[in-house]
Design a protein around this motif. Structure first.
Motif, short mmCIF file in Angstrom:
data_model
loop_
_atom_site.label_atom_id
_atom_site.label_comp_id
_atom_site.label_asym_id
_atom_site.label_seq_id
_atom_site.Cartn_x
_atom_site.Cartn_y
_atom_site.Cartn_z
N GLN A 168 -33.66 -69.13 74.38
CA GLN A 168 -34.46 -70.35 74.33
C GLN A 168 -33.52 -71.54 74.47
O GLN A 168 -32.52 -71.63 73.77
N ASP A 173 -45.42 -63.51 74.71
CA ASP A 173 -45.46 -62.11 75.14
C ASP A 173 -44.77 -62.00 76.50
O ASP A 173 -45.21 -62.63 77.47
N ASP A 226 -43.47 -71.64 78.33
CA ASP A 226 -44.56 -71.05 77.56
C ASP A 226 -45.84 -71.81 77.91
O ASP A 226 -45.97 -73.01 77.60
N ASN A 272 -42.40 -67.43 70.43
CA ASN A 272 -42.45 -65.97 70.62
C ASN A 272 -43.54 -65.53 71.59
O ASN A 272 -44.47 -64.78 71.23
N GLY A 320 -32.24 -67.88 69.68
CA GLY A 320 -32.46 -66.45 69.78
C GLY A 320 -31.21 -65.63 69.92
O GLY A 320 -31.27 -64.41 70.10
N SER A 343 -36.25 -63.68 76.57
CA SER A 343 -36.85 -63.57 75.24
C SER A 343 -35.88 -63.97 74.13
O SER A 343 -36.31 -64.33 73.03
N ASN A 344 -34.56 -63.92 74.41
CA ASN A 344 -33.60 -64.38 73.39
C ASN A 344 -32.66 -65.44 73.94
O ASN A 344 -31.50 -65.53 73.53
#
Length: 241
Positions: free
Chosen positions: A82, A142, A132, A140, A24, A79-80
């Motif tokens: 990983q 939420d 996750d 991806n 990411g 979120s970016n």
């Protein structure tokens, strides 16, 4: 390697160039990252435990333990960030296989940097690993508030600061000897060459004052500064007596 180990060139090649896209972000170079020293007044890059590279944001100038420092913060957005490739470390395309191990990294780091020595004298870090919850193969998630697609599964908290004795020694050796009147400390606890330098400065002040008094007692000198002050030489003589 000039890169994060898990994102070095040969690891990128092993994943057919997909490692950065899967992580990411493209921040993998260790060049320019700081250790115990950093610029107090400019942003800098920080190696976050070998997982990612974060860039600092400069904050306010503060006084901590009697020492002036500049605050910096480093934030990693999960979120970016990983980190599957770091955790699996197979050295194959599996490291970048979407959702093979959907773990993401969040970091919130507070630092304080002293501008003269450029030493990082305070550090507080919170590092959180998010999973996750939808399981392997998911990508991806939420990240909005209230979402249940991820959950924190592990946290690391660290804290370090200059101790009180070291702060006192630094103040005595550095801070107290700075500024226009720092010489009046005559080197303080630093002693040595700094004490000699401050003694020389004091002697220069005394000599300068003496020469000024001598100059004002001389008629020719009073004539030369007459135009600068816009006053009569006798007026200057009267005030210098």
């Amino acid at each position: 390697t000039p890169y994060l180990t898990w994102r070095s060139d040969h690891r990128e090649d092993a994943t057919q160039g997909l490692q950065s896209a899967h992580a990411g972000n493209s921040d993998r170079s260790l060049s320019g990252t700081v250790g115990g020293l950093a610029s107090a007044t400019d942003p800098f890059n920080l190696n976050v435990a070998g997982y990612a590279i974060g860039t600092s944001t400069q904050g306010d100038k503060v006084t901590y333990k009697g020492i002036e420092m500049y605050e910096h913060s480093v934030v990693l957005d999960p979120s970016n960030t990983q980190i599957q490739g770091k955790l699996l470390g197979t050295g194959t395309f599996v490291d970048s296989l979407p959702g093979a191990l959907p773990v993401y990294l969040e970091a919130n780091i507070d630092l304080k940097v002293e501008p003269v020595s450029t030493a990082i004298m305070y550090g507080k870090a919170e590092v959180i690993f998010h999973l996750d919850t939808r399981g392997p193969g998911s990508i991806n998630p939420d990240w909005s508030e209230g979402s249940t697609e991820t959950m924190p599964v592990f946290e690391i908290h660290t804290f370090s600061e200059i101790d009180d004795d070291a702060a006192g020694n630094f103040t005595a050796a550095v801070t107290d000897n700075m500024g226009a009147w720092g010489w009046t400390n005559f080197g303080g606890d630093a002693g040595g060459a700094l004490a000699i330098l401050h003694t020389v400065i004091a002697a220069m002040y005394v000599i300068s004052i003496g020469l000024l008094g001598y100059g004002l007692s001389d008629q020719a000198a009073r004539e030369q500064i007459k135009g600068l002050l816009g006053r009569e030489p006798d007026d200057i003589s009267d005030e210098s007596e």
